[in-house]
Scaffold this motif. Sequence first.
Motif, PDB file in Angstrom:
ATOM      1  N   GLY A   7       0.425  -1.246  -0.125  1.00 21.86           N
ATOM      2  CA  GLY A   7       0.144   0.086   0.242  1.00 21.86           C
ATOM      3  C   GLY A   7       0.786   1.307  -0.086  1.00 21.86           C
ATOM      4  N   SER A   8       2.140   1.245   0.153  1.00 22.60           N
ATOM      5  CA  SER A   8       2.395   2.603   0.114  1.00 22.60           C
ATOM      6  C   SER A   8       2.325   3.115  -1.465  1.00 22.60           C
ATOM      7  N   VAL A   9       3.050   3.943  -1.030  1.00 22.37           N
ATOM      8  CA  VAL A   9       2.885   5.365  -2.938  1.00 22.37           C
ATOM      9  C   VAL A   9       4.289   5.997  -2.513  1.00 22.37           C
ATOM     10  N   VAL A  10       4.698   6.458  -3.733  1.00 27.58           N
ATOM     11  CA  VAL A  10       5.314   7.270  -4.754  1.00 27.58           C
ATOM     12  C   VAL A  10       4.979   8.207  -5.031  1.00 27.58           C
ATOM     13  N   ILE A  11       5.085   9.282  -4.933  1.00 26.91           N
ATOM     14  CA  ILE A  11       4.296  10.453  -6.448  1.00 26.91           C
ATOM     15  C   ILE A  11       5.376  10.166  -7.537  1.00 26.91           C
ATOM     16  N   HIS A  12       4.739  11.542  -7.787  1.00 26.25           N
ATOM     17  CA  HIS A  12       5.831  11.546  -9.558  1.00 26.25           C
ATOM     18  C   HIS A  12       7.139  12.445  -9.658  1.00 26.25           C
ATOM     19  N   ASN A  13       7.995  11.623 -10.231  1.00 31.63           N
ATOM     20  CA  ASN A  13       8.846  12.208 -10.361  1.00 31.63           C
ATOM     21  C   ASN A  13      10.667  12.138  -9.337  1.00 31.63           C
ATOM     22  N   ILE A  14      10.302  11.332  -8.988  1.00 32.77           N
ATOM     23  CA  ILE A  14      10.492  10.537  -7.230  1.00 32.77           C
ATOM     24  C   ILE A  14      11.540   9.704  -7.305  1.00 32.77           C
ATOM     25  N   GLU A  15      13.494   9.965  -6.789  1.00 31.77           N
ATOM     26  CA  GLU A  15      13.867   8.790  -6.650  1.00 31.77           C
ATOM     27  C   GLU A  15      14.639   8.404  -5.347  1.00 31.77           C
ATOM     28  N   ILE A  16      14.361   7.104  -5.250  1.00 31.51           N
ATOM     29  CA  ILE A  16      14.940   6.172  -4.228  1.00 31.51           C
ATOM     30  C   ILE A  16      16.016   5.667  -4.856  1.00 31.51           C
ATOM     31  N   GLY A  27       2.044   0.943   3.899  1.00 25.15           N
ATOM     32  CA  GLY A  27       1.047   2.875   4.172  1.00 25.15           C
ATOM     33  C   GLY A  27       1.706   3.960   3.475  1.00 25.15           C
ATOM     34  N   SER A  28       2.912   3.754   3.417  1.00 23.39           N
ATOM     35  CA  SER A  28       3.890   4.941   3.891  1.00 23.39           C
ATOM     36  C   SER A  28       4.000   5.424   2.273  1.00 23.39           C
ATOM     37  N   VAL A  29       3.759   7.117   1.923  1.00 27.47           N
ATOM     38  CA  VAL A  29       3.443   8.164   1.288  1.00 27.47           C
ATOM     39  C   VAL A  29       4.870   8.689   0.717  1.00 27.47           C
ATOM     40  N   VAL A  30       5.920   8.624  -0.166  1.00 24.57           N
ATOM     41  CA  VAL A  30       7.117   9.067  -0.523  1.00 24.57           C
ATOM     42  C   VAL A  30       6.691  10.234  -1.627  1.00 24.57           C
ATOM     43  N   ILE A  31       6.676  11.708  -1.087  1.00 22.08           N
ATOM     44  CA  ILE A  31       7.009  12.952  -1.533  1.00 22.08           C
ATOM     45  C   ILE A  31       8.341  13.711  -1.587  1.00 22.08           C
ATOM     46  N   LYS A  32       9.319  12.986  -1.388  1.00 22.24           N
ATOM     47  CA  LYS A  32      10.951  13.341  -1.783  1.00 22.24           C
ATOM     48  C   LYS A  32      11.617  12.273  -1.977  1.00 22.24           C
ATOM     49  N   SER A  44      20.036   6.074  -1.165  1.00 21.06           N
ATOM     50  CA  SER A  44      20.529   4.642  -0.703  1.00 21.06           C
ATOM     51  C   SER A  44      20.355   3.904   1.179  1.00 21.06           C
ATOM     52  N   ASN A  45      20.091   2.915   1.346  1.00 22.14           N
ATOM     53  CA  ASN A  45      20.060   2.619   2.569  1.00 22.14           C
ATOM     54  C   ASN A  45      19.623   2.963   3.798  1.00 22.14           C
ATOM     55  N   MET A  46      18.688   3.829   3.379  1.00 20.91           N
ATOM     56  CA  MET A  46      17.592   4.554   4.712  1.00 20.91           C
ATOM     57  C   MET A  46      16.223   3.420   4.499  1.00 20.91           C
ATOM     58  N   THR A  47      16.084   3.634   5.612  1.00 16.44           N
ATOM     59  CA  THR A  47      14.411   2.925   6.228  1.00 16.44           C
ATOM     60  C   THR A  47      13.249   4.220   6.298  1.00 16.44           C
ATOM     61  N   VAL A  48      12.240   4.248   6.020  1.00 18.67           N
ATOM     62  CA  VAL A  48      11.256   5.121   5.754  1.00 18.67           C
ATOM     63  C   VAL A  48       9.978   4.829   6.289  1.00 18.67           C
ATOM     64  N   VAL A  49       9.221   5.169   6.426  1.00 20.27           N
ATOM     65  CA  VAL A  49       7.828   4.677   6.663  1.00 20.27           C
ATOM     66  C   VAL A  49       7.004   6.670   6.696  1.00 20.27           C
ATOM     67  N   GLY A  50       5.652   6.751   7.444  1.00 20.88           N
ATOM     68  CA  GLY A  50       4.319   7.109   7.266  1.00 20.88           C
ATOM     69  C   GLY A  50       4.193   8.283   6.253  1.00 20.88           C
ATOM     70  N   ILE A  51       3.249   9.194   6.036  1.00 21.86           N
ATOM     71  CA  ILE A  51       2.825   9.702   5.771  1.00 21.86           C
ATOM     72  C   ILE A  51       2.936  10.956   6.222  1.00 21.86           C
ATOM     73  N   PRO A  52       3.575  12.341   6.104  1.00 18.98           N
ATOM     74  CA  PRO A  52       4.314  11.853   4.195  1.00 18.98           C
ATOM     75  C   PRO A  52       6.636  11.118   5.092  1.00 18.98           C
ATOM     76  N   ALA A  53       6.609  10.070   3.905  1.00 17.83           N
ATOM     77  CA  ALA A  53       7.500   9.050   4.778  1.00 17.83           C
ATOM     78  C   ALA A  53       8.322   9.870   4.969  1.00 17.83           C
ATOM     79  N   LYS A  54       9.206   9.080   6.570  1.00 18.04           N
ATOM     80  CA  LYS A  54      10.555   9.928   7.522  1.00 18.04           C
ATOM     81  C   LYS A  54      11.275   8.912   7.939  1.00 18.04           C
ATOM     82  N   THR A  55      12.473   9.043   7.495  1.00 12.80           N
ATOM     83  CA  THR A  55      13.589   8.314   7.852  1.00 12.80           C
ATOM     84  C   THR A  55      13.707   8.253   9.039  1.00 12.80           C
ATOM     85  N   ILE A  56      13.106   7.203   9.698  1.00 13.48           N
ATOM     86  CA  ILE A  56      14.133   5.701  11.081  1.00 13.48           C
ATOM     87  C   ILE A  56      15.146   5.852  11.524  1.00 13.48           C
TER      88      ILE A  56
END
Length: 207
Positions: free
Chosen positions: A168-177, A186-191, A195-207
């Motif tokens: 259920g995760s979402v990545v908005i347009h023009n994003i590079e992961i 369920g995370s939403v990636v907006i930026k 590499s080598n990160m874990t992100v969670v939340g809305i918007p997704a943040k590094t933990i």
Amino acid sequence: MKSLLIWGTGDQGLVTLDAAIEMNCYAKIDFLMIKEKHNCKITGYQIYDEDEINLDVLLDSYHEVIVATGDNQVREEKIKQVIRRGVKLATIIHPTAVISRMAVVEIGTTILPNALINAKAHIGTGCIVNTGSIIEHGCTICDYVNVSPNAAIVGNCKIGRKTWMGIGSVVIHNIEIGENVIVGAGSVVIKDIPSNMTVVGIPAKTI
């Protein structure tokens, strides 16, 4: 018709079997356990144990091999073993998946029911595109990425090698992961995510 060896007898092996059956192009399907992973009993099919067989002989006896594990690192290792031996990798695509004629899907990838891959998307080697996931136009999914069910990657994104996109995760347009990233369920990636990160939340943040 061809023969297929599914290397992996966990949950991914089971759904890969289902897709392979629905493709209706394999007269024979057998399994090989992955010794590093959990295995379950799949009734009605021949299951080989890695520790009890000659791997070269077994792999050479099948027309195609698909590696079926959600573990990106293990999947890469096993696929490289298949390639080194000169055995053909299968590409498993469930017939309900919708794939643009302008998209590219590389070998060793599994695409499960109702997935959508749109125009000019590029899916790398050894990826898993799970049930109901969406890869929109112009996206690049690099090698050994796992896209979980109902994940949505919007247009012109790039997902780096061995990244895992949670359910259920979402990545908005023009994003590079970057590579080896975990995007939580369920995370939403907006930026962009390095590499080598874990992100969670809305918007997704590094933990």
